[in-house]
Design a protein around this motif. Structure first.
Motif, short mmCIF file in Angstrom:
data_model
loop_
_atom_site.label_atom_id
_atom_site.label_comp_id
_atom_site.label_asym_id
_atom_site.label_seq_id
_atom_site.Cartn_x
_atom_site.Cartn_y
_atom_site.Cartn_z
N LEU A 98 0.84 -1.20 0.00
CA LEU A 98 0.00 0.00 0.00
C LEU A 98 0.87 1.25 0.00
O LEU A 98 2.00 1.22 0.47
N GLN A 99 0.30 2.29 -0.56
CA GLN A 99 0.95 3.60 -0.45
C GLN A 99 -0.01 4.54 0.26
O GLN A 99 0.06 4.72 1.45
N CYS A 100 -0.99 5.10 -0.46
CA CYS A 100 -1.92 6.00 0.25
C CYS A 100 -2.88 5.21 1.13
O CYS A 100 -3.43 5.73 2.09
N GLY A 101 -3.10 3.94 0.78
CA GLY A 101 -3.94 3.09 1.62
C GLY A 101 -5.42 3.16 1.35
O GLY A 101 -6.21 2.47 2.00
N PHE A 102 -5.81 3.96 0.37
CA PHE A 102 -7.26 4.10 0.16
C PHE A 102 -7.91 2.82 -0.32
O PHE A 102 -9.00 2.45 0.11
N CYS A 103 -7.24 2.11 -1.22
CA CYS A 103 -7.82 0.88 -1.78
C CYS A 103 -7.64 -0.31 -0.85
O CYS A 103 -8.22 -1.37 -1.09
N CYS A 135 -6.21 0.12 -7.74
CA CYS A 135 -5.25 0.85 -6.93
C CYS A 135 -4.58 1.90 -7.81
O CYS A 135 -4.07 1.59 -8.87
N ARG A 136 -4.60 3.13 -7.33
CA ARG A 136 -4.02 4.21 -8.10
C ARG A 136 -2.54 4.43 -7.77
O ARG A 136 -1.88 5.26 -8.38
N CYS A 137 -2.03 3.76 -6.74
CA CYS A 137 -0.67 4.07 -6.28
C CYS A 137 0.36 3.01 -6.62
O CYS A 137 1.40 3.31 -7.19
N THR A 138 0.08 1.78 -6.25
CA THR A 138 1.18 0.81 -6.13
C THR A 138 1.63 0.21 -7.45
O THR A 138 2.74 -0.34 -7.53
S1 FES Z 1 -2.50 2.42 -2.19
FE1 FES Z 1 -3.34 4.25 -2.95
S2 FES Z 1 -4.98 3.52 -4.15
FE2 FES Z 1 -3.98 1.72 -3.63
#
Ligand code: FES
Ligand SMILES: Cc1cc2nc3c(=O)[nH]c(=O)nc-3n(C[C@H](O)[C@H](O)[C@H](O)COP(=O)(O)OP(=O)(O)OC[C@H]3O[C@@H](n4cnc5c(N)ncnc54)[C@H](O)[C@@H]3O)c2cc1C
Ligand code: FES
Lengths: 161, 263
Positions: A98-103, A135-138
């Motif tokens: 995870l990065q931002c953790g939203f997903c 997921c928009r980050c990882t």
């Molecule tokens: S960790 Fe940011 S959307 Fe998946």
């Protein structure tokens, strides 16, 4: 308003719901269980996945009143009894899933559902099963590694196809 | 979402009665209807949930060997339970994602008749019979253009009966953002001929590709498809994912793949 009661993470919980109240709003606003996220309005992102009667569903696309009496597990129910992270959660932390953790709440719930049916998935199985979790980050590689690790399998140093 | 009253009948009879009231609508798995209502593209005074009606759920085989699926059966249940018709089980297993499949139902998919939905292709190619609380409708008469069907107001799909072909396959060219087909083709070979149903391509929704049906009925091979001209691009969906010519081309490609997979 109608009173709706479900078994949530093993405990009987009651809160009001209108006809239109979505399961995710009932959980977040009715019970203040805000771990389950809402990432879209179109039923496409999977951030809201919870288990209902053992199966993963999108909590944003189900009505609370319809599920009166159901057995629900949310991300809050994934920790071990002593409060430490559950196996899937711990693997997400260890492998930077995870990065931002939203997903992440939806990812963890989907991954846990996969491992229940298929305890030793291949990497392709993991990618395929998580198709409905965006997921928009990882870039997904570390998520796949985390799920492989959570299943007790060796994790490739470089994520392959 | 505008508010509404939710009713949860446990018998078909009660559901039919509830749907008689003006401005009541059936709720299947909600995987199409709820997002549409959230976007305020649809509203209703009353939603009648079909999920509590056991008599319209489940899978069985009838005396004619047809696979019969209750209208409120989820995609997951069909993927796991329609073992007598593997191509259909495989279609169900590839709809959307696991969470969508755990809620979405065959009745909801057919009633909705999205021009890119999977089940309409399976039903049309299999020459299925759509059973409602009032009558039986042949798949050939059921689909009436984009989001249009032969269903009357308040009519409920209770069961869908699928004759099992000798050979069949469903090939889906996925549109990865929506996970619907960009174009998908279901090919079914019966003893008396081949049926080819195409979804995702035409603005009017699912259709028979008659030229391919004719060619494949005399020679069930990939080459028979390859010798055909792709269907006319006029009337094909054109959007940012692909124009009509591209979709028409895909119809031919996916038909050939389906034949290859079925042989
Ligand atoms: S960790 Fe940011 S959307 Fe998946
Ligand atoms: C992210 C995502 C991906 C998807 N991918 C695909 C895909 O790849 N392929 C595909 O085919 N579909 C796909 N779908 C749609 C999905 O299959 C829906 O489940 C289906 O189209 C509608 O079924 P439902 O049971 O959810 O119906 P609902 O959404 O509850 O209802 C849809 C319509 O049908 C009516 N209705 C419901 N049940 C009945 C019944 N038994 N009799 C009469 N009328 C009824 C309702 O009144 C409503 O008008 C996807 C959906 C989502 C959210
Ligand atoms: S919030 Fe995006 S699918 Fe539920």
């Amino acid at each position: 308003m109608t009173k709706v009661t479900m078994t949530v993470n093993g405990k009987s919980r009651t809160a009001d719901a209108e006809g239109r109240t979505l399961l995710v709003d009932w959980l977040r606003e009715g019970l203040r269980l805000t771990g389950t996220h809402v990432g879209c309005d179109t039923s496409q992102c999977g951030a809201c996945v919870v288990h209902v009667n053992g199966a993963p569903i999108k909590a944003c696309t189900a009505l609370a009143q319809e599920l009166d009496g159901a057995d629900v597990t949310t991300i809050e129910g994934m920790a071990n009894a002593d409060g430490s992270l559950g196996a899937v959660q711990q693997a997400f932390q260890d492998y930077h899933g995870l990065q931002c953790g939203f997903c992440t709440p939806g990812m963890v719930m989907s991954a846990a559902a996969l491992l229940k049916d298929n305890p030793k998935p291949s990497e392709a199985d993991v990618r395929h099963y998580l198709e409905g979790n965006i997921c928009r980050c990882t870039g997904y590689h570390n998520i796949v590694k985390a799920v492989m690790a959570a299943s007790g399998q060796e994790v490739a140093p470089v994520a392959a196809e | 979402m505008y508010n509404f009253e939710l009713v949860k009948p446990s018998t078909l009879q009660d559901a039919v009665a509830a749907l008689k009231s003006e401005d009541a609508q059936a709720l299947g798995g909600g995987q199409t209807l709820l997002p549409t209502m959230k976007a305020r593209l649809a509203m209703t005074e009353q939603l009648v949930a079909l999920s509590g009606i056991d008599e319209i759920k489940g899978i069985c085989t009838d005396d004619d060997g047809r696979i019969c699926i209750g209208g409120a059966t989820t995609h997951t249940a069909v993927a796991e339970g329609a073992t007598g018709y593997p191509a259909l089980a495989s279609l169900a297993a590839r709809i959307g994602d696991p969470a969508v499949r755990n809620r979405g139902t065959i009745g909801g998919s057919l009633a909705n008749n999205d021009p890119s939905a999977c089940y309409p292709a399976g039903a049309l190619a299999s020459n299925a019979t759509i059973v409602t609380n009032a009558r039986e409708i042949d798949a050939d008469d059921f689909f009436r253009g984009m989001f249009e069907t032969a269903l009357d107001e308040g009519e409920i799909i209770t069961e869908v009966k699928f004759p099992v072909p000798e050979k069949a396959a469903y090939e889906k060219f996925i549109q990865p953002a929506s996970r619907f087909p960009l174009v998908a083709v279901f090919v079914a070979k019966f003893s008396d001929g081949v049926r080819v149903a195409v979804t995702g391509a035409a603005s009017d929704g699912v259709f028979h590709w008659s030229e391919a049906e004719e060619a494949l009925s005399s020679d069930f091979s990939e080459d028979a498809v390859k010798s055909l001209t792709a269907p006319d691009a006029v009337g094909m969906i054109s959007d940012l994912h692909g124009d009509g010519t591209y979709r028409a081309h895909l119809v031919k490609v996916m038909t050939a793949r389906a034949v290859k997979a079925a042989v």
